[in-house]
Scaffold this motif. Sequence first.
Motif, mmCIF file in Angstrom:
data_model
loop_
_atom_site.group_PDB
_atom_site.id
_atom_site.type_symbol
_atom_site.label_atom_id
_atom_site.label_comp_id
_atom_site.label_asym_id
_atom_site.label_seq_id
_atom_site.Cartn_x
_atom_site.Cartn_y
_atom_site.Cartn_z
ATOM 1 N N ARG A 85 0.813 -1.394 -0.041
ATOM 2 C CA ARG A 85 0.052 -0.314 -0.179
ATOM 3 C C ARG A 85 0.688 1.161 -0.001
ATOM 4 O O ARG A 85 0.809 2.214 -0.808
ATOM 5 C CB ARG A 85 -1.138 0.051 1.570
ATOM 6 C CG ARG A 85 -1.893 -1.381 1.171
ATOM 7 C CD ARG A 85 -3.418 -0.886 2.282
ATOM 8 N NE ARG A 85 -4.466 -2.500 2.345
ATOM 9 C CZ ARG A 85 -5.032 -2.080 1.800
ATOM 10 N NH1 ARG A 85 -5.355 -1.086 0.741
ATOM 11 N NH2 ARG A 85 -5.998 -3.443 1.242
ATOM 12 N N GLN A 86 1.881 0.896 0.637
ATOM 13 C CA GLN A 86 2.627 2.573 0.668
ATOM 14 C C GLN A 86 3.429 2.174 -0.823
ATOM 15 O O GLN A 86 3.656 3.853 -0.713
ATOM 16 C CB GLN A 86 3.854 2.055 1.684
ATOM 17 C CG GLN A 86 3.346 2.394 3.287
ATOM 18 C CD GLN A 86 4.827 1.887 4.471
ATOM 19 O OE1 GLN A 86 5.561 1.418 3.928
ATOM 20 N NE2 GLN A 86 4.036 1.948 5.580
ATOM 21 N N HIS A 87 4.014 1.121 -1.197
ATOM 22 C CA HIS A 87 4.830 1.258 -2.343
ATOM 23 C C HIS A 87 3.040 1.965 -3.496
ATOM 24 O O HIS A 87 4.184 2.933 -4.301
ATOM 25 C CB HIS A 87 5.312 0.202 -3.033
ATOM 26 C CG HIS A 87 6.587 -0.078 -1.390
ATOM 27 N ND1 HIS A 87 7.150 0.908 -1.505
ATOM 28 C CD2 HIS A 87 6.377 -1.167 -2.388
ATOM 29 C CE1 HIS A 87 8.283 -0.007 -1.197
ATOM 30 N NE2 HIS A 87 7.748 -0.860 -1.041
ATOM 31 N N LEU A 88 2.241 1.315 -3.558
ATOM 32 C CA LEU A 88 1.590 2.044 -4.789
ATOM 33 C C LEU A 88 1.014 3.464 -4.281
ATOM 34 O O LEU A 88 1.176 4.539 -4.930
ATOM 35 C CB LEU A 88 0.501 1.693 -4.611
ATOM 36 C CG LEU A 88 0.374 0.115 -5.115
ATOM 37 C CD1 LEU A 88 -1.233 -0.639 -4.322
ATOM 38 C CD2 LEU A 88 0.542 -0.334 -6.530
ATOM 39 N N THR A 89 0.901 3.893 -2.970
ATOM 40 C CA THR A 89 1.296 5.756 -2.937
ATOM 41 C C THR A 89 1.716 6.607 -3.148
ATOM 42 O O THR A 89 1.495 7.177 -3.556
ATOM 43 C CB THR A 89 0.887 6.195 -1.530
ATOM 44 O OG1 THR A 89 -0.854 4.506 -0.968
ATOM 45 C CG2 THR A 89 0.660 7.267 -0.904
ATOM 46 N N GLU A 90 3.040 5.955 -3.454
ATOM 47 C CA GLU A 90 4.446 6.848 -3.460
ATOM 48 C C GLU A 90 4.187 6.956 -4.881
ATOM 49 O O GLU A 90 4.681 7.269 -5.368
ATOM 50 C CB GLU A 90 6.023 6.038 -2.942
ATOM 51 C CG GLU A 90 7.295 6.696 -3.422
ATOM 52 C CD GLU A 90 7.967 5.499 -2.649
ATOM 53 O OE1 GLU A 90 9.292 6.031 -3.708
ATOM 54 O OE2 GLU A 90 8.266 5.630 -0.953
ATOM 55 N N LEU A 91 4.526 5.546 -5.832
ATOM 56 C CA LEU A 91 4.393 5.764 -7.235
ATOM 57 C C LEU A 91 2.855 6.963 -7.644
ATOM 58 O O LEU A 91 3.299 7.486 -9.245
ATOM 59 C CB LEU A 91 3.571 4.355 -7.193
ATOM 60 C CG LEU A 91 3.680 3.583 -9.209
ATOM 61 C CD1 LEU A 91 5.183 4.214 -9.376
ATOM 62 C CD2 LEU A 91 3.406 2.503 -9.402
ATOM 63 N N LEU A 92 1.269 7.002 -7.151
ATOM 64 C CA LEU A 92 0.770 7.088 -7.055
ATOM 65 C C LEU A 92 1.189 8.984 -7.073
ATOM 66 O O LEU A 92 0.377 9.944 -8.108
ATOM 67 C CB LEU A 92 -0.484 7.305 -6.638
ATOM 68 C CG LEU A 92 -1.253 6.191 -6.973
ATOM 69 C CD1 LEU A 92 -2.909 5.817 -6.196
ATOM 70 C CD2 LEU A 92 -2.210 6.562 -8.306
ATOM 71 N N VAL A 93 1.713 8.967 -5.893
ATOM 72 C CA VAL A 93 1.863 10.786 -5.744
ATOM 73 C C VAL A 93 3.154 10.973 -6.276
ATOM 74 O O VAL A 93 3.172 12.342 -6.704
ATOM 75 C CB VAL A 93 2.283 10.601 -4.466
ATOM 76 C CG1 VAL A 93 3.145 12.040 -4.283
ATOM 77 C CG2 VAL A 93 1.120 10.332 -3.240
ATOM 78 N N GLY A 94 4.223 10.023 -7.087
ATOM 79 C CA GLY A 94 5.039 10.749 -7.535
ATOM 80 C C GLY A 94 6.463 11.245 -6.574
ATOM 81 O O GLY A 94 6.542 10.477 -5.943
ATOM 82 N N GLU A 95 7.008 11.886 -7.445
ATOM 83 C CA GLU A 95 8.529 11.812 -6.484
ATOM 84 C C GLU A 95 9.841 10.916 -6.580
ATOM 85 O O GLU A 95 10.875 11.166 -6.459
ATOM 86 C CB GLU A 95 8.703 12.406 -5.299
ATOM 87 C CG GLU A 95 7.575 13.746 -5.652
ATOM 88 C CD GLU A 95 7.425 15.010 -4.477
ATOM 89 O OE1 GLU A 95 7.475 14.987 -3.235
ATOM 90 O OE2 GLU A 95 6.665 16.260 -4.612
ATOM 91 N N SER A 96 9.316 10.158 -6.297
ATOM 92 C CA SER A 96 10.978 8.728 -6.176
ATOM 93 C C SER A 96 10.944 8.273 -7.534
ATOM 94 O O SER A 96 12.972 8.642 -7.911
ATOM 95 C CB SER A 96 9.771 7.347 -5.788
ATOM 96 O OG SER A 96 9.560 7.702 -4.705
#
Length: 158
Positions: free
Chosen positions: A6-17
């Motif tokens: 869930r954390q990885h999917l959220t990070e992917l949606l938000v961007g910046e990584s």
Amino acid sequence: METLLRQHLTELLVGESAHVNARTAFARLPAALRYQAPPGFPHTAWELLEHLRLAQRDILEYLQNPRYTAPPFPEGYWPPTPAPPTPEAWDASLTAFLEDLETLQHLVNDPSVDLFAHPPHAPAAHTLVREVLVVADHNAYHLGQVVALRRAQGAWPP
């Protein structure tokens, strides 16, 4: 493990990584540049923003609406003109896009939502995880186009 997913999917949606986040991509873009495409660019920033909004909204509807019907392709996924119908349409589109992005993040982070379930009207392979990956991939691609467009216009970084 599910929390980490869930954390990885959220990070992917938000961007910046791995790609620019949506707020940054559109931040402080002068109104005069929103509706112009420099030579060699097929779309204006307005067309890209509205395409992002329409496509993301479509997937959210697909996930949430049991009576979902896909819009016509490709016209249902792109605005009809390179400029919005009104000056307020830019802000409305950007706000709606960011709100739908937050809705997707809330879905991903809701522990009561099964990440591997599929909508009853969808094929079994079309899980929430798959659809989130499609949105993130699509958004990253077009946000990259926004950055390239802004660089060509001399409006990057914001």
